[in-house]
Design an enzyme around this catalytic site. Structure first.
Site: not given
Lengths: 250, 722
Positions: B346, B410
């Protein structure tokens, strides 16, 4: 920083507990309380001692698993902040920390700092829900909910179920927890159809499992979810409303 | 095995279906969809015919047989038969409704004769257990937490996607599928994505109905926002705590069934093994974490909704206790593991700042709606962020990917951050982070609006770092987050072990090589509430009249004995170091060699180090106390022992997959400007690994099975967010 840590050690639910004092010499201000215990436990394991059992999971303040009473305050020094988001920067070098489990008659100690909070789930299972089966709901957009109503419901539904309110209360009452649940549900239109039925069972289970409200509002000072104080009055309000309306629901 | 998958004489096949009847409906969904505002962009190059009929499927089925990189020689072995995903033939748009019609039913009167074990009480597990309970089945639900509500779904922040397509921003089910498939870099199962999108509509209705207070517009309708990799607004949310509201609502629905007596919820119990008898999953062995008792339970089917394995990296955005144990134990009992190396990093996690920091807490992706990501143009610029003038800042995502900018997916955002950090542009004391700046948004919208949108996230950031994001930019860095990989299952969510189902992050189907934001809560909800309650009865229907395995049966006793022996073995090592010591070391190995970027030499190095670490673990581990009490060191040790095996499979999978796709970035395969270079001719399949026993501590060489992937509605194309 150097810290003296006095920890409640209790082998199991039946055993006698006692405080044991430890020293941590390399604590740092950015450490959270669970990280401090990680550090201490690492020390204990390397020395061949049994580490301190404590509940912890998400470590970002949302799962409600952690709960340690620090220097007699559930969760610790910073108000309205869960244990895992309490950092050592609010303490000074040389400070003394007393760590205990959440103390309440309804929360028996399992081991060291771990308590059994099953009583909270009993409140939910007794009726703290909406009775809608999977797939049967109407289109959520057909149910218009004003912005403010949704926000108010969310103020109450933010409860993380940690149980600090109960530990803070001299009577061990769960009015903040149960009141938050009732307020959340009665604010939203989807909670209205079984409002009276829900209030009846939730209040009954709350009274069975926990103590009476002290009206001291100490719960509000520790609640990491910032549940508004009006929640505690919702318990009596919903109960009274139910009594007056008897079998009627809305 | 899997005999029920033959629906009468209609054997379902994943590939090679080219009946003319399929073309017509396909046309409805296969129109080339241009989603880049830059119409000149040359990147969208469909590699299949305009009809969308994937003519490459057959040749890719063959590539399964020939694709065996030399670098894996001596590490893995290969199965030559393609794996059958049991996907309905024909138009994926209607696949789910056709499959549901094929499913056998169990009549309401017979449902109480069946028992199903559901492991995990997150959104997938609680949803599945509650829905099966509502239907009238007997459910035994396990969680290692002290309460169902604590499952890690609770920590998801940003939102849940739904293809409700109410707005006029040109969203649709097809666009949802396109975004999801493309976002996953074409390594997901397309038909599963259609089901995900189709069921997403009533997920919102249901979660709203059971009390999740979704954010509303002033007009009273549901409010949405945008997430990464998407140019429409389809993310439903409740402030920054969507996961919590959905999870607590699901846990309430589960408690309702507990109150009604259909679900037997057993808390503080950890599943440590799967009971397999006669090739079928028939139960589980659990340890009561409070008393240390080892217990067995048997049932007609077992469902694992046990979440992802991201914290194999030690520091991750996951909860402290998240683990792979139940899934891994099932893998060792015959369940194939799909794409284990596909882990999402992330881009907006907190950076590591000290040794004892136990996690890299996630800062929601929703922050990227208003925050701008930048680094100083001059490497090593030491000035405080606010003193760096505008023209000396590099808003690298906006520069490199102007269409998606700060909302680039991401994997791409994480890789870009890593690139900046490695080039010396990193900020913060350890120079391991980048800025996420709200200055412009606060100027534009006012502090109050920003507070309303992200208040709790800003507070969390302040608690963790002591810095105020209203006045100075946040510092963020890529952190291990979501497992796209998981137990392989077919279209009906059944694993390669008969009667063993999987749901949520523990499975694999929807996200390919990279998950889009807000698709995780969705996949967990769809699996739990709206897929497993259809496919499990189809399995059960074939077993009417059978009783669950007797607890005295040899298979049960044997498995209980295995668990006891393993627990004793862990307790008796008598070394010097706690389990976390090995976990930290494993995390370091994986972050450096099987992280945001991978190389053949790095992976081979990791494989060596993991084996050495595993040997050290089994000789130098110390677990104080006994197994007959609450013993958190023992719990952790068991999980880390499994991670030490799992990590090896991750590296082998990464070594084997000799291409870059999504979050799996092999440095050997990149374009001149550093983008992932996929190889559809060779690698358009999902790898599903079979465990083999080794000797001593180490597992044997795993066997790779491969399920060819077919894209009918979303033509294969180079993924480009510029």
């Amino acid at each position: 920083m150097q810290l003296t840590i006095e920890v409640w050690r209790q082998e199991n639910a039946e055993a006698e507990g006692r405080f044991v004092t430890y020293q941590v010499d390399d604590a740092t201000p950015e450490m959270s309380l669970p990280e401090l215990l990680d550090r201490l436990n690492d020390q204990l394991v390397e020395a061949g001692d049994e580490p301190i059992a404590f509940d912890t999971d998400c470590r970002e303040g949302i799962c409600g698993t952690c709960g340690i009473t620090v220097n007699d305050v559930p969760h610790g020094k910073v108000p309205n902040t869960p244990t895992c988001r309490q950092h050592l920067r609010s303490y000074d070098d040389g400070d003394h920390l007393k760590l205990e489990p959440f103390r309440a008659a309804s929360f028996p100690v399992v081991r060291d700092l771990v308590v059994d909070r099953t009583a909270l789930d009993k409140v939910i299972a007794s009726g703290g829900y909406v009775s809608v089966d999977a797939g049967t709901a109407p289109d959520a957009d057909t149910r218009q909910i004003p912005f403010k109503v949704a926000e108010t419901a969310l103020d109450f539904s933010g409860c993380i179920g940690c149980g600090a309110c109960i530990a803070a209360c001299p009577n061990g009452a769960a009015h903040l927890f149960s009141g938050a649940l009732l307020s959340h549900m009665s604010t939203l239109p989807q909670g209205k159809p079984e409002r009276a039925k829900r209030a009846r069972s939730v209040v009954a289970t709350t009274e069975e499992e926990f103590g009476p409200c002290s009206v001291y509002a100490e719960c509000v000072e520790v609640c990491p979810a910032g549940i508004p104080i009006s929640a505690i009055s919702a318990v009596n309000r919903e109960a009274a409303r139910t009594a007056i309306r008897r079998t009627k629901d809305d | 095995m899997n005999s029920f998958r033959d629906f009468g004489s209609k054997r379902r096949s994943t590939f090679g279906s080219a009946s003319p009847g399929n073309n017509a409906p396909n046309d409805a969904v296969a129109k080339p969809q241009q989603d880049s505002p830059d119409l000149q962009a040359p990147q969208e190059r469909p590699s299949v015919e305009a009809s969308g009929q994937d003519t490459g499927a057959k040749s890719r089925a063959e590539s399964v047989r020939k694709q065996r990189p030399a670098s894996t020689k001596g590490f893995v072995t290969y199965s030559s038969e393609p794996l059958n995903g049991n996907v309905p033939d024909g138009d994926p748009l209607t696949a789910w409704s056709r499959r549901k019609l094929d499913y056998k039913l169990v009549s309401p009167l017979n449902r109480r004769k069946f028992k199903v074990i559901v492991v995990g009480t997150g959104l997938a597990g609680a949803g599945c257990a509650a829905a099966l309970g509502e239907l009238g089945y007997n459910v035994v639900s396990y969680t290692f937490h002290d309460a169902a509500r604590r499952a890690h779904s609770v920590a998801a922040q940003g939102g849940i996607n739904s293809a409700r397509a109410k707005k006029v921003d040109n969203d649709s089910l097809e666009r949802f599928v396109k975004d999801t498939v493309k976002g996953g870099d074409f390594r997901a199962r397309e038909a599963d994505c259609f089901r995900l999108g189709e069921e997403s509509v009533r997920v919102i209705d249901h979660m709203d109905a059971i009390g999740a207070p979704f954010a509303r517009e002033y007009g009273g309708e549901l409010r949405t926002r945008s997430f990464g990799g998407v140019q429409v607004s389809r993310t439903y949310y409740t402030r920054g705590q969507t996961g919590q509201q959905l999870q607590v609502a699901a846990a309430r629905a589960l408690q309702r069934q507990v109150g009604l007596g259909t679900v037997d919820l057993r808390t503080h119990r950890e599943v440590l093994d799967l009971i397999v008898d006669d090739g079928r999953a028939k139960g589980v062995v659990v340890r009561d974490l409070y008393s240390g008792e080892i217990e067995a339970e048997t049932a007609h089917a077992v469902v694992l909704c046990t979440g992802g394995y991201g914290n194999v990296y030690f520091r991750s955005t996951l909860a402290h206790n998240s683990n792979v144990t139940a899934a891994w134990r099932a893998h060792r009992r015959g369940a194939y593991f799909a794409s284990p190396s596909c882990i999402q990093f992330h881009p907006t996690a907190l950076p590591v700042s000290s040794h004892w920091q136990s996690k890299t807490t996630l800062m929601s992706e929703s922050l990227r709606n208003d925050g701008r990501i930048w680094v100083p143009k001059n490497p090593g610029d030491d000035r405080p962020a606010n003193q760096i003038p505008e023209d000396e800042r590099d808003y690298y995502l906006e520069r490199k990917y102007p269409s998606y900018g700060n909302l680039s997916p991401r994997d791409i955002s994480s890789r870009a951050a890593r690139e900046q950090i490695e080039a010396g542009h990193g900020v913060g004391p350890l120079r391991n982070s980048v800025y996420l700046d709200f200055r412009d948004a606060i100027d534009r919208l006012g502090k109050k609006t920003i507070e309303e949108r992200y208040g709790n996230l800003f507070e969390m950031y302040f608690d963790a770092t002591g810095e105020d994001p209203y006045t100075e930019p946040m510092r963020i860095a890529p952190g291990a987050h979501f497992a796209m990989g998981g137990l392989w299952s077919d279209y009906d969510m059944m694993t390669s072990v008969d009667g063993l189902f999987v749901g949520g992050e523990a499975g694999w189907g929807y996200h390919g090589a990279n998950r889009l934001g807000a698709n995780s809560l969705l996949s967990a909800c769809v699996d739990g509430w709206f897929t497993l309650p259809y496919s499990i009865p189809n399995f059960l229907a074939n077993h009417l009249g059978e009783a669950p395995l007797d607890l005295d049966a040899p298979a049960v006793q044997r498995t209980v004995e295995d668990v006891r022996a393993r627990t004793e073995k862990l307790l008796s090592i008598g070394g010097t170091k706690g389990a976390d010591h090995f976990h930290r070391a494993l995390g370091d190995i994986l972050y450096s060699d099987c992280g945001v970027a991978r190389t053949e030499s790095g992976l081979k190095n990791a494989l060596k180090e993991i084996r050495a670490l595993r040997e050290a673990f089994w000789t130098d581990l110390r677990i104080p106390g006994t197994g007959r009490q609450l013993n958190q060191e023992l719990e952790r040790a068991g999980r880390i022992a499994d991670y030490l095996e799992m990590a090896e499979l991750m590296c082998l999978d990464a070594l084997d997959r000799d291409e870059s796709c999504g979050a799996h970035f092999r440095e050997e395969h990149q374009t001149p400007d550093g983008e992932a270079m996929r190889d559809d001719d060779q690698w358009c399949f999902v790898s599903a690994w079979e465990h083999t026993d080794g000797d001593g501590l180490h597992p044997g060489q795993p066997v790779r099975h491969a399920e060819p992937l077919e894209f009918r509605a979303v033509p294969l194309q180079t993924r480009n967010y510029a």
